[in-house]
Design an enzyme around this catalytic site. Structure first.
Site, PDB file in Angstrom:
ATOM      1  N   CYS A 382       0.850  -1.203   0.000  1.00  0.00           N
ATOM      2  CA  CYS A 382       0.000   0.000   0.000  1.00  0.00           C
ATOM      3  C   CYS A 382       0.882   1.248   0.000  1.00  0.00           C
ATOM      4  O   CYS A 382       1.434   1.611  -1.031  1.00  0.00           O
ATOM      5  CB  CYS A 382      -0.993  -0.043   1.148  1.00  0.00           C
ATOM      6  SG  CYS A 382      -2.408   1.017   0.842  1.00  0.00           S
ATOM      7  N   HIS A 508      -3.637  -5.016   0.529  1.00  0.00           N
ATOM      8  CA  HIS A 508      -3.053  -5.561   1.761  1.00  0.00           C
ATOM      9  C   HIS A 508      -3.146  -7.087   1.760  1.00  0.00           C
ATOM     10  O   HIS A 508      -4.099  -7.646   2.302  1.00  0.00           O
ATOM     11  CB  HIS A 508      -3.790  -5.016   2.977  1.00  0.00           C
ATOM     12  CG  HIS A 508      -3.536  -3.565   3.221  1.00  0.00           C
ATOM     13  ND1 HIS A 508      -2.499  -3.120   4.003  1.00  0.00           N
ATOM     14  CD2 HIS A 508      -4.163  -2.464   2.752  1.00  0.00           C
ATOM     15  CE1 HIS A 508      -2.499  -1.796   4.026  1.00  0.00           C
ATOM     16  NE2 HIS A 508      -3.504  -1.368   3.273  1.00  0.00           N
ATOM     17  N   GLU A 510      -1.660  -9.114   3.527  1.00  0.00           N
ATOM     18  CA  GLU A 510      -1.537  -9.716   4.865  1.00  0.00           C
ATOM     19  C   GLU A 510      -2.888 -10.120   5.454  1.00  0.00           C
ATOM     20  O   GLU A 510      -2.951 -11.011   6.298  1.00  0.00           O
ATOM     21  CB  GLU A 510      -0.806  -8.753   5.821  1.00  0.00           C
ATOM     22  CG  GLU A 510      -1.533  -7.469   6.203  1.00  0.00           C
ATOM     23  CD  GLU A 510      -1.267  -6.304   5.251  1.00  0.00           C
ATOM     24  OE1 GLU A 510      -0.997  -6.563   4.056  1.00  0.00           O
ATOM     25  OE2 GLU A 510      -1.333  -5.144   5.702  1.00  0.00           O
TER      26      GLU A 510
HETATM   27  N1  GLN Z   1      -1.845   6.724   2.822  1.00  0.00           N
HETATM   28  C1  GLN Z   1      -1.976   5.974   1.624  1.00  0.00           C
HETATM   29  C2  GLN Z   1      -3.357   6.118   1.012  1.00  0.00           C
HETATM   30  O1  GLN Z   1      -4.267   6.573   1.652  1.00  0.00           O
HETATM   31  C3  GLN Z   1      -1.686   4.504   1.886  1.00  0.00           C
HETATM   32  C4  GLN Z   1      -2.712   3.824   2.717  1.00  0.00           C
HETATM   33  C5  GLN Z   1      -2.235   2.522   3.281  1.00  0.00           C
HETATM   34  O2  GLN Z   1      -1.046   2.233   3.241  1.00  0.00           O
HETATM   35  N2  GLN Z   1      -3.147   1.725   3.821  1.00  0.00           N
HETATM   36  O3  GLN Z   1      -3.549   5.762  -0.131  1.00  0.00           O
END
Ligand code: GLN
Length: 557
Positions: A382, A508, A510
């Protein structure tokens, strides 16, 4: 089919592992062929944990349907095959939100709306919803008995027993039996008080899971049984273990599932735990080890990144390795000198996890640059994918001021910018791209090879995305886009073909990794890191042999 309910409450102190206990009971019942579902009620007033600080609340676990839930749901998914959604996690805030909406619509036909029966009815309806089509619904009540906030939930489970009877409801209470060093004794009083607290709200627990650091002798069990009004067989030693994956085996040895089945008049097959036994065997008998550095900004990551840590463990277990994982505070890597290189040298793999906000970004970029230039396996999740794109744009494609509009709204090169459909939306709650989205993988990419298929589905939680306007520049520089949503709108995975293992994903992974089904991206990342560890070891050995054979060096010794 009418489901049986197991209610899990906790007493004495928080953090006794109610969630793990619930998950482990689910795991055991499932191993006998029963179909289970699990849910959690959180007594706080936030509608969901989505807007809470990870320091306060720990990780926000995201389900396929995009619900932002309590991290205990992560345990439920890792330990069982239950399909979880927003129906499986309720807070007081969300229960009240529903009730108030109904009240405003006039659904209560002029009646006075009250905690009993309206709030408790809403809670019971939520329980009954997840119990459809399963043999057993395990319901965890967050908080500690005696808290004012949790009273409506406790009252609701009391009513459930009244409605459905003993054969359909079971009260499991997780409590603490501390060893007091000064007296050299295990103490039962906190447990007695906790049960008394439950009794005062009309609940007699059936099974006591006693958290302790040593086995409870028969006399202690008899004493607890006598004072707490439960059978001696129902006083369970829930001894501390080094790996959470051992908990189901500990419960099995203590016969927790057999007891639950007896009390609930449930028939089921024999336990099939060979897979779990194998996992635990691996945990305690690794063939070697691997070191991963996580470059991020939350020092206390134990709970803030629960699923991430577990997914790394799963990846290591898949290779029968012990995982050494260290948190590298991103802000500590921000100096432009070479110190960040020495901080990162010891790791076989570098990971930048998800995160929000500007703090620590410069350090993450340094960490990524180090991984890219030194060919250290890199895994960006992410935010870790977004920062990898920024680093590449700046240091490879020459766009020195490239950034995400999250960190610098005025940047001339918004390589990462706000999701187009959300532009202009300022409210924080529920405005992210959340939950499962399909992704198509490009043939011939590392990502496609890792997954072994061309269409995947993964869970998201972000506001910003890769800006396709920079696709040409970045791919000309050597970056490859290896996965996008089927309509091509969102970039989901990037990789560097000119590197042994450099992957960034917008989702994600995970959240979907389990000990028995390690996520392919974690498995391959750990595999690559281990390969590097072996290579480095061989190089070091070779260097030592060479030193030894060089006469001038030997002479100097
Ligand atoms: N801050 C980034 C976004 O909002 C990444 C978010 C995250 O890593 N969950 O896109």
């Amino acid at each position: 089919m009418s489901a049986k309910y197991i209610f899990v409450t906790g007493g004495v102190v928080s953090s006794l592992g109610k969630g793990l206990a619930a998950a482990s009971i689910g795991c055991l019942l499932e191993s006998r062929g029963l179909k289970v579902n699990l849910m959690k009620f959180d007594p706080y007033l936030n509608v969901d944990p989505g807007t809470m600080s990870p320091f306060q609340h720990g990780e926000v676990f995201v389900t396929d349907d995009g619900a932002e839930t309590d991290l205990d749901l992560g345990h439920y998914e890792r330990f069982t095959h239950a399909k979880l959604s927003r129906d499986n996690n309720w807070t007081t805030g969300r229960i009240y939100e529903q009730i108030i909406a109904k009240e405003r619509r006039g659904d209560y036909l002029g009646k006075t709306v009250q905690v009993i029966p309206h709030v408790t009815n809403e809670i019971k309806a939520a329980m009954k919803k997840v119990a459809q089509e399963v043999d057993v619904a395990i319901v965890e009540i967050g908080g500690t008995v005696g808290d004012i906030e949790s009273l409506p939930f406790i009252e609701a489970i009391r009513q459930m027993r009244q409605e459905l009877g003993r054969e359909h409801t079971l009260f499991v209470h997780v409590t603490l039996v501390p060893f007091i060093a000064a007296a050299q004794e295990l103490k039962t009083k906190p447990t007695q008080h906790s049960v008394k607290e439950l009794l005062s709200v009309g609940i007699q627990p059936d099974i006591l899971l006693c958290r302790t650091d040593r086995f409870l002798a028969k006399e202690i069990k008899s004493k607890i049984a006598l004072f707490c009004n439960v059978g001696e067989e129902a006083v369970i030693t829930a001894k501390d273990v080094a790996s959470i994956y051992e908990v189901p085996l500990v419960f099995a040895r203590e016969g927790v599932d057999t007891l639950a089945m007896k009390y609930l008049h449930l028939e089921a097959g024999e336990r099939k735990l060979a897979d779990w036994e194998e996992i635990v065997r691996r945990v305690y008998n690794p063939k070697d080890e691997v070191s991963i550095g996580i470059v991020g900004k939350y020092v206390e990551y134990e709970d803030s990144y629960k699923s991430l840590k577990e997914a790394l463990v799963h990846g290591a277990l898949a290779h029968n390795l012990k995982l050494n994982v260290n948190w590298v505070e991103a802000e500590g890597l921000e100096t432009p000198d070479a110190t960040y290189e020495t901080q990162l040298e010891e790791y076989d793999g570098i990971l930048v996890p998800g995160g929000f906000g500007k703090r620590g970004i410069a350090g993450m970029l340094n960490g990524i640059r180090y991984a890219r230039e030194h060919k250290v396996p890199y895994f960006g999740i992410c935010l870790g994918m977004q920062t990898a794109c920024i680093e590449f744009a700046r240091n490879v494609c020459g766009l020195e001021e490239a950034n995400s509009s999250e960190f610098d709204p005025a940047t001339p090169h918004r390589v990462i910018y706000k999701l187009r459909e959300l532009r202009g939306v300022e409210e924080l709650g529920g405005t992210m791209r959340l939950g499962a989205w399909p992704c198509k993988l490009e043939p011939g990419t590392l990502a496609q090879k890792i997954y072994g298929k061309s269409e995947i589905s993964e869970r998201h939680r972000h506001r910003y995305e890769f800006n396709r306007e920079y696709e040409g520049t970045l791919t000309a520089g050597g970056l490859r886009i290896s996965g996008s949503t089927p309509d091509g709108t969102y970039v989901e995975i990037i990789e560097l073909p000119d590197h042994p293992h450099f992957i960034g994903c917008q989702f994600h992974p995970e959240f979907k990794s389990k000990p028995l089904e390690p996520h392919p991206l974690f498995k391959s990342f750990i595999g690559a890191a281990y390969e590097r560890a072996l290579q480095r070891r061989t190089q070091r050995d070779a260097a030592e042999v060479e030193m030894f054979h060089r006469p001038e060096k030997v002479g100097r010794r």
